[in-house]
Write an enzyme that holds these catalytic residues in place. Structure first.
Site, short mmCIF file in Angstrom:
data_model
loop_
_atom_site.label_atom_id
_atom_site.label_comp_id
_atom_site.label_asym_id
_atom_site.label_seq_id
_atom_site.Cartn_x
_atom_site.Cartn_y
_atom_site.Cartn_z
NE ARG A 64 -4.45 -24.39 -6.13
CZ ARG A 64 -4.35 -23.61 -7.20
NH1 ARG A 64 -5.18 -23.77 -8.22
NH2 ARG A 64 -3.41 -22.68 -7.26
CB ALA B 244 1.76 -30.96 1.09
NE ARG C 118 -2.82 -30.90 4.59
CZ ARG C 118 -1.83 -30.03 4.83
NH1 ARG C 118 -2.11 -28.75 4.98
NH2 ARG C 118 -0.60 -30.43 4.93
CD GLU D 132 -2.43 -28.01 -0.92
OE1 GLU D 132 -3.14 -29.02 -0.99
OE2 GLU D 132 -1.46 -27.91 -0.13
CG PHE E 147 -5.51 -28.72 -10.34
CD1 PHE E 147 -4.97 -27.47 -10.08
CD2 PHE E 147 -5.96 -28.99 -11.62
CE1 PHE E 147 -4.89 -26.50 -11.08
CE2 PHE E 147 -5.88 -28.04 -12.63
CZ PHE E 147 -5.34 -26.79 -12.36
#
Length: 786
Positions: free
Chosen positions: A362, A531, A330, A738, A248
């Site tokens: 995640r 990713a 992100r 994810e 994770f």
């Protein structure tokens, strides 16, 4: 791009009657039976090498202190203890920081979090090591510690500069907005709670080298850090990953310190050494999902159209950089979710605290960013008195000029309107909404809520050079295949997908293929399995390697079949046979072709390599194309809330998720289900509590709760979007690891709907995350207040 569901390998014009391949079909997880029978071996299950030692960390008892002295004499005298190692014993670089070299493997002068390693006790047994740890005498000068995000902000304690993304005139948009909302949102951390805790076995071998068996998502990075620690070249360190019992993101960088410690001990003692953390140690000493604090201001028109958004995000990075800067990026990239932001300014910064360094989890910052915009959308619907589904749909990305993100990447042909339309129908949303409203009218103490939310998630490493992968395919003369690739298996089914791709390309049955343990001596210089890109990257590399083998076999098969070499391209590889479509009765067994290839001295191993094209981002200008494509999904969640206790449960969840042309639908559905439940846990159940000394109080299952069977939806319906082939991705598929986690934000919106029903119509809901029963009860009481 054409769907390849029924086409055997090498058959661009194959008819639907052609034999099926494993690709795009249901398939058992390649380790599923081994998992259930107990045959699957993890690092700690491997037979102990002769003379193996174990080791235990000597942890700092303070969150921040100067290490003035370390006396290890008494510890060395403990029976069964063979060595006590400190920073002075490290021959190379004392660092396990992946990006910024700011994480000492063994603290030298200063400790920065409670639990930081100051020494390593190596012994014959864990009992001896624990006694040795207790016997180490350390002299500390306690220093002021920062243990909360708010304190870090107040004291200006930072791990990064500010990062800003901006498009349009935000000030003007907000000034002209008919309705303005402002506020803050906090999202908490989350423990990875993988079943297998951190573990590495280091074995010294000849030629001054090491063989490491480690539970890591990033074997090449671990290889590099161990080599730097020892002052060696990377070719002296080989890392093998048999499988992980969950990752994770928690084993992307944070396996490294313990692998470094095991390696140091193995070199110093000349014997194999295992470093393994128990559950309490793992939870107390390793990083978590980043807690975020976001302050925002949003402007809307009265019809629900968003006109402007300004947001400031700060995340708690812990004591060191780790991957926090990329995670923050992100979060900024995903603050839009699936909505066009006409004028936007978002800024972010990583705060430094005296806590374990927070790390990948995640979603990698995406969930924290999406939570903000979904919170804003829910508030806007409440304040404006509008249908939340209609308001969300109104703000979706659309044709130009409504197709540009806050980082200036174009969103092309997104399927969110289609997803919403199909899911609204399949979930019977409108009828159920009426039923929920009727229930709430007649029920005093329990209320229900229903909500639908979208997901748009960018796929690629935002650090561009990481978007690469390799594979090695090895055919034997008997027609069997060993498959090596750079991805790691942590239960997510990556090996199963790679097996399906290889079987498709060569026309083999899955039983003829053995996927090997990931190893740096087979596929070098790999990127982390992270990713959501494991299948995208490694799948293309596997495809390329197997295609190379197939093309080498074509002329061999043509000669055996008496087919002109010029017609070799027409041969089909399917069902373990090689044949011409016009003469299937003359099919050759695949193993006959490989045996002949061996006799003809045809090379039967091949490598594959893939790099994602056209990925770039300029951080200075805030512009670029950081993602190869976007994955999409939508979820409808129905909840019921007790107004007496705040307890709540998921009555039903409907999900429609876009995975392109699914490589293995059974694997993808499992990923969607698991991701949603993990997101539900983060948003409503799991709560980390740290005291004023920086000590984690929720460090075991008795105090830290993750979702159990009883927390799963009573009625759980998952479907994959059909006819959604993705161009330029392996066999038309899309990433799945994810994105579905953020579908759980629909449950938060549903909880807000239920809580609102306890108060007068039009009163705004104040519900914090995580939405634990206590948080929900506080929100209910606020709704009921006069």
């Amino acid at each position: 791009m054409r769907e390849e569901k029924l086409a055997p390998s090498g058959a661009p014009g194959a008819s639907p009657s052609a034999p099926l391949t494993p690709l795009h079909q249901p398939l058992l997880h390649e380790s599923g039976l081994k998992h259930t029978s107990g045959e699957a071996r993890y690092v700690d299950d491997l037979p102990a090498p002769q003379g193996m030692l174990v080791a235990q960390v000597v942890p700092s008892p303070h969150a921040h202190a100067r290490l003035r002295g370390l006396d290890t004499k008494k510890a060395r005298a403990v029976p069964g203890v063979l060595a006590v190692l400190t920073a002075a014993d490290i021959p190379g670089e004392n660092n396990s920081g992946a990006v910024v070299h700011d994480e000492e493997v063994l603290a030298k002068d200063t400790v920065h979090f409670l639990g930081q390693a100051v020494a390593l006790v190596v012994g014959e047994t864990y009992e001896a090591c624990r006694a040795g740890v207790a016997a180490v005498q350390a002299d500390y000068e306690v220093l002021p510690a920062i243990v909360t995000l708010d304190e870090a902000i107040a004291r200006g304690s930072w791990l990064s500069d500010e990062h800003k993304l901006e498009r349009g005139d935000v000030a003007a948009a907000l000034a002209s907005a008919e309705v303005r909302l402002s506020g803050e949102l906090r999202t908490g951390g989350q423990d990875h709670f993988y079943l297998e805790t951190q573990c590495t076995l280091a074995v010294p071998v000849e030629d001054r080298a090491l063989e490491l068996c480690s539970s890591t998502q990033h074997p090449s990075e671990l290889q590099a850090l161990v080599a730097h620690l020892l002052g060696w070249h990377r070719n002296q360190v080989n890392v093998t990953v048999p499988r992980m019992g969950g990752g994770f993101g928690g084993k992307e960088t944070q396996a490294a310190p313990y692998a470094c410690l095991a390696s140091l001990a193995a070199v110093k003692t000349g014997r194999p050494v295992k470093v393994w953390l128990n559950r309490d140690q793992d939870m107390m000493w390793t990083g978590k999902r980043h807690p975020f604090l976001t302050r925002y201001e949003a402007g809307f028109a009265k019809d629900g159209a968003l006109v402007g958004l300004a947001a400031e995000l700060v995340c708690d990075g812990g004591f060191s950089t780790d991957l926090s800067r990329a995670i923050l990026d992100r979060a900024l990239f995903h603050l839009d979710n699936g909505y066009f932001l006409p004028a936007v300014r978002v800024t972010g910064r990583v705060a430094k605290t005296n806590l374990p360094s927070n790390t990948a989890f995640r979603g990698f910052g995406g969930p924290q960013g999406m939570a903000v915009i979904e919170h804003v959308m829910s508030r806007a619907a409440e304040v404006l008195g509008l249908d939340p589904v209609a308001l969300r749909r109104k703000n979706f990305y659309g044709p130009a000029p409504r197709n540009v993100t806050q980082y200036w990447q174009e969103v092309k042909d997104g399927p969110l309107p289609r997803l919403f339309d199909e899911l609204e129908r399949s979930s019977d949303y409108r009828r159920r909404l009426a039923e929920v409203q009727a229930f709430n009218q007649r029920s005093r103490w329990n209320k229900r809520g229903l909500a639908m939310t979208p997901v748009k998630f960018g796929i690629s490493f935002t650090t561009s050079f990481l978007n690469q992968a390799g594979a090695l395919a090895v055919l034997y003369a008997d027609g069997s295949l060993q498959l090596n690739h750079g991805g790691t298996e942590m239960g997510q089914g990556l090996h199963t997908k790679m097996l399906a791709i290889a079987a498709h390309e060569l026309g083999l049955s899955p039983q003829a293929i053995r996927v090997m343990a990931t190893a740096t001596d087979k596929v070098p210089n790999t990127s982390a399995t992270a990713a959501s890109s494991g299948a995208d990257l490694n799948g293309q590399a596997v495809k390329q390697a197997c295609e190379a083998l197939r093309e080498r076999l074509r002329p061999v098969a043509a000669r055996l079949l008496g087919v002109p070499t010029s017609s070799a391209g027409e041969l089909l590889f399917a069902g373990g046979r090689v044949f011409l479509p016009s003469r299937p009765e003359l099919a050759l067994p695949f193993e006959k072709v490989t045996a002949e290839a061996y006799l003809q001295q045809v090379p039967l191993s091949a490598t594959g390599f893939y790099k994602t094209p056209d990925i770039h981002f300029d951080k200075a200008t805030g512009r670029g194309k950081p993602f190869h494509y976007f994955a999409y999904g939508a979820a409808v969640s129905e909840v019921e809330v007790s107004g007496l206790t705040g307890e709540h449960r998921l009555r039903r969840v409907d999900i429609l998720h876009d995975v392109g042309a699914s490589l293995v639908p059974t694997i993808d559905k499992g990923q969607v289900e698991g991701a949603f439940i993990q997101g539900w846990g983060w948003l409503t159940i799991e709560e980390l509590k740290t005291d004023e000394k920086g000590s984690l109080r929720t460090h075991s299952p008795d105090t830290y709760k993750i979702p159990a069977f009883g927390d799963a939806p009573i009625d759980f319906r998952v479907a994959l979007l059909e006819n959604a082939v993705q161009d330029d991705v392996v066999h038309g598929s899309k990433a799945v690891g994810e994105p579905p986690l953020m579908l759980a934000l629909s449950a938060v919106a549903a909880l807000r709907h239920a809580v609102a029903a306890f108060g007068p119509k039009g009163r705004e809901v104040h519900l914090g995350i995580p939405c634990t029963p206590e948080a929900v009860l506080f929100a209910v009481e606020r709704q009921r207040a006069p």
